[in-house]
Design an enzyme around this catalytic site. Structure first.
Site, PDB file in Angstrom:
ATOM      1  N   SER A 254       0.786  -1.291   0.097  1.00 29.90           N
ATOM      2  CA  SER A 254      -0.394  -0.117   0.189  1.00 29.90           C
ATOM      3  C   SER A 254       1.078   1.188  -0.086  1.00 29.90           C
ATOM      4  O   SER A 254       1.660   0.863  -0.593  1.00 29.90           O
ATOM      5  CB  SER A 254      -0.992  -0.076   1.087  1.00 29.90           C
ATOM      6  OG  SER A 254      -0.065  -0.125   2.462  1.00 29.90           O
ATOM      7  N   LYS A 255      -0.135   2.458   0.296  1.00 26.43           N
ATOM      8  CA  LYS A 255       1.039   3.210  -0.327  1.00 26.43           C
ATOM      9  C   LYS A 255       2.060   3.754   1.234  1.00 26.43           C
ATOM     10  O   LYS A 255       3.161   4.477   0.626  1.00 26.43           O
ATOM     11  CB  LYS A 255      -0.036   5.061   0.082  1.00 26.43           C
ATOM     12  CG  LYS A 255      -1.339   5.025  -0.842  1.00 26.43           C
ATOM     13  CD  LYS A 255      -1.072   6.562  -1.071  1.00 26.43           C
ATOM     14  CE  LYS A 255      -2.474   6.107  -2.662  1.00 26.43           C
ATOM     15  NZ  LYS A 255      -3.512   6.476  -2.265  1.00 26.43           N
ATOM     16  N   ARG A 256       1.633   3.165   2.385  1.00 29.96           N
ATOM     17  CA  ARG A 256       3.060   3.300   3.200  1.00 29.96           C
ATOM     18  C   ARG A 256       4.179   2.366   2.831  1.00 29.96           C
ATOM     19  O   ARG A 256       5.183   3.149   3.058  1.00 29.96           O
ATOM     20  CB  ARG A 256       2.625   2.100   4.355  1.00 29.96           C
ATOM     21  CG  ARG A 256       1.373   2.533   5.188  1.00 29.96           C
ATOM     22  CD  ARG A 256       0.874   2.253   6.567  1.00 29.96           C
ATOM     23  NE  ARG A 256       0.686   0.353   5.761  1.00 29.96           N
ATOM     24  CZ  ARG A 256       2.219  -0.574   6.369  1.00 29.96           C
ATOM     25  NH1 ARG A 256       2.860  -0.945   6.851  1.00 29.96           N
ATOM     26  NH2 ARG A 256       0.935  -1.447   5.906  1.00 29.96           N
ATOM     27  N   HIS A 257       4.305   1.436   1.989  1.00 26.60           N
ATOM     28  CA  HIS A 257       5.441   0.952   1.176  1.00 26.60           C
ATOM     29  C   HIS A 257       5.959   2.372   0.426  1.00 26.60           C
ATOM     30  O   HIS A 257       7.120   1.412  -0.433  1.00 26.60           O
ATOM     31  CB  HIS A 257       5.408  -0.231   0.796  1.00 26.60           C
ATOM     32  CG  HIS A 257       5.047  -1.834   2.192  1.00 26.60           C
ATOM     33  ND1 HIS A 257       3.537  -1.001   1.815  1.00 26.60           N
ATOM     34  CD2 HIS A 257       5.287  -1.440   3.090  1.00 26.60           C
ATOM     35  CE1 HIS A 257       3.561  -2.608   2.754  1.00 26.60           C
ATOM     36  NE2 HIS A 257       4.868  -2.656   3.729  1.00 26.60           N
ATOM     37  N   GLY A 258       5.739   2.810  -0.051  1.00 24.84           N
ATOM     38  CA  GLY A 258       6.519   3.936  -1.136  1.00 24.84           C
ATOM     39  C   GLY A 258       5.270   3.785  -2.266  1.00 24.84           C
ATOM     40  O   GLY A 258       3.922   3.619  -2.387  1.00 24.84           O
TER      41      GLY A 258
END
Ligand code: GLU
Length: 374
Positions: A254-258
């Site tokens: 998800s966006k948390r991973h970049g």
């Protein structure tokens, strides 16, 4: 002669084009090319609130950038169009009328409050909430009367009771579902718009799709789709549900991973061939330890029986390594051409470099290539 392989990618244009979507598109493309079949691209835009033409453009542009070209579908056309679901509403309607006439689907006039009360009662008893079937046997006159009054309604399909719905998934193996947990579900909403599970079946059947290759999250939709295939009398295609892509922490990417969208990787300066090579290895395991694959090699070697059941982990170091390799393959002119837009964006190059500037930039790119991965 054996049947032509026909596969499809059917994105919902509801946001940035996720890397997982690109991987699904690529797997479909590779299966089509490997089998000398056809790759169809269809737009699933019945969620009118969330679908945008901007997102559709992004998806098409990203597919073209990746070189994942389609033989039939949106923009290019073909014999089974239209290829945008909101342009197919008349087709869906025709089949809904048929299902209603055959008693395989029915009007449901239950209010949201009634449905909610039913659901809470089932949950309180520890049961899976499924529709009770209350409207399944309303007398014909009552239905006509309600329709005449203009009562809000949905259309539900009748799901057989006490059956096991079975599926031999090409990736996941044998999977079975209890039809009692499926229940009579909605196929047309109160605004008259058919739901995804219904449209997807009609489209896949009418577009003669032989293999549905898509993300694992759709496995739970498959029993419903199989109920619809059966009611309509269509043969179901083969299914292959491809595992999730996880971040390095083994959580769903998800966006948390970049960066998660294809556009972001393009803007960062990854090369399309490198990204394609990398995406192919997210879930597919070749039968050797080769890691760099040209497109032709991918087409030649890619088969669904080597797609892993366990989730793929997105390893950015690996993508960097692959991209570095592809950058090394470029000659100085090609390298300059791919670098120039990025140099311009960063303010290191003018809009139209003259010969002198171009020669200098080319030399800079060549000197730097060993030191950058993307
Ligand atoms: N439109 C669906 C999605 O974007 C795809 C469904 C499918 O492939 O069956 O998730």
């Amino acid at each position: 002669m054996s049947q032509e392989v026909r596969v499809r990618f059917a994105p919902s244009p509801t946001g940035p084009f996720h890397i997982g979507g690109a991987r699904s598109a690529l797997f479909n493309y590779l299966v089509a090319k490997h089998n000398h079949g056809k790759f169809v691209v269809r737009i699933e835009d019945t969620d009118r609130k969330r679908s945008t033409s901007e997102s559709e453009e992004n998806i098409k542009e990203a597919l073209k950038w990746l070189g994942i070209n389609w033989d039939e579908g949106i923009d290019v056309g073909g014999p089974n169009g239209p290829y945008r679901q909101t342009e197919r509403l008349d087709i869906y309607k025709k089949y809904t009328e048929k299902l209603l006439a055959e008693g395989k689907a029915y009007y449901c006039f239950c209010t949201p409050e009634e449905l909610e009360a039913e659901k809470q009662a089932q949950l309180a008893k520890g049961e899976t909430p499924v529709y009770s079937g209350k409207c399944a046997d309303l007398p014909k006159e009552t239905v006509e009367q309600y329709l005449k009054e203009g009562r809000p309604h949905v259309i539900r399909i009748k799901t057989p009771k006490n059956e096991t719905i079975e599926l031999d998934d090409l990736v996941r193996g044998h999977v079975s579902f209890d039809s009692n947990n499926v229940g009579d579900f909605v196929i047309v909403k109160s605004d008259g718009i058919p739901v995804y599970n219904y449209c997807v079946v009609l489209d896949d059947a009418l577009m003669h799709i032989t293999h549905v290759i898509r993300a694992e999250e759709h496995l739970s939709n498959t029993p419903r789709q199989l109920v619809i295939y059966k009611a309509l009398g269509f043969e179901a295609p083969k299914f292959a549900h491809v595992s999730l892509i996880l971040g390095a922490d083994k959580k769903k990417m998800s966006k948390r991973h970049g960066a998660t969208s294809v556009q972001q990787y393009r803007d960062m300066g990854y090369l399309p061939d490198a990204l394609v090579n990398f995406l192919a290895l997210l879930g597919w395991t070749p039968d050797s330890d080769q890691e760099i694959f040209s497109r032709d090699e991918l087409i030649e070697q890619f088969t669904l029986d080597r797609v892993a059941k366990n989730p793929a982990v997105f390893d950015i170091e690996k993508l960097n390594w692959i991209n570095f390799h592809y950058m090394k393959q470029l000659d100085e002119d090609q390298l300059y051409a791919v670098c120039l837009p990025h140099l311009q964006k960063a303010g290191y190059a003018s809009e139209n470099p003259d010969e002198k500037e171009a020669a200098w930039l080319k030399a800079v790119c060549a000197a730097m290539r060993e030191h950058v991965q993307y």
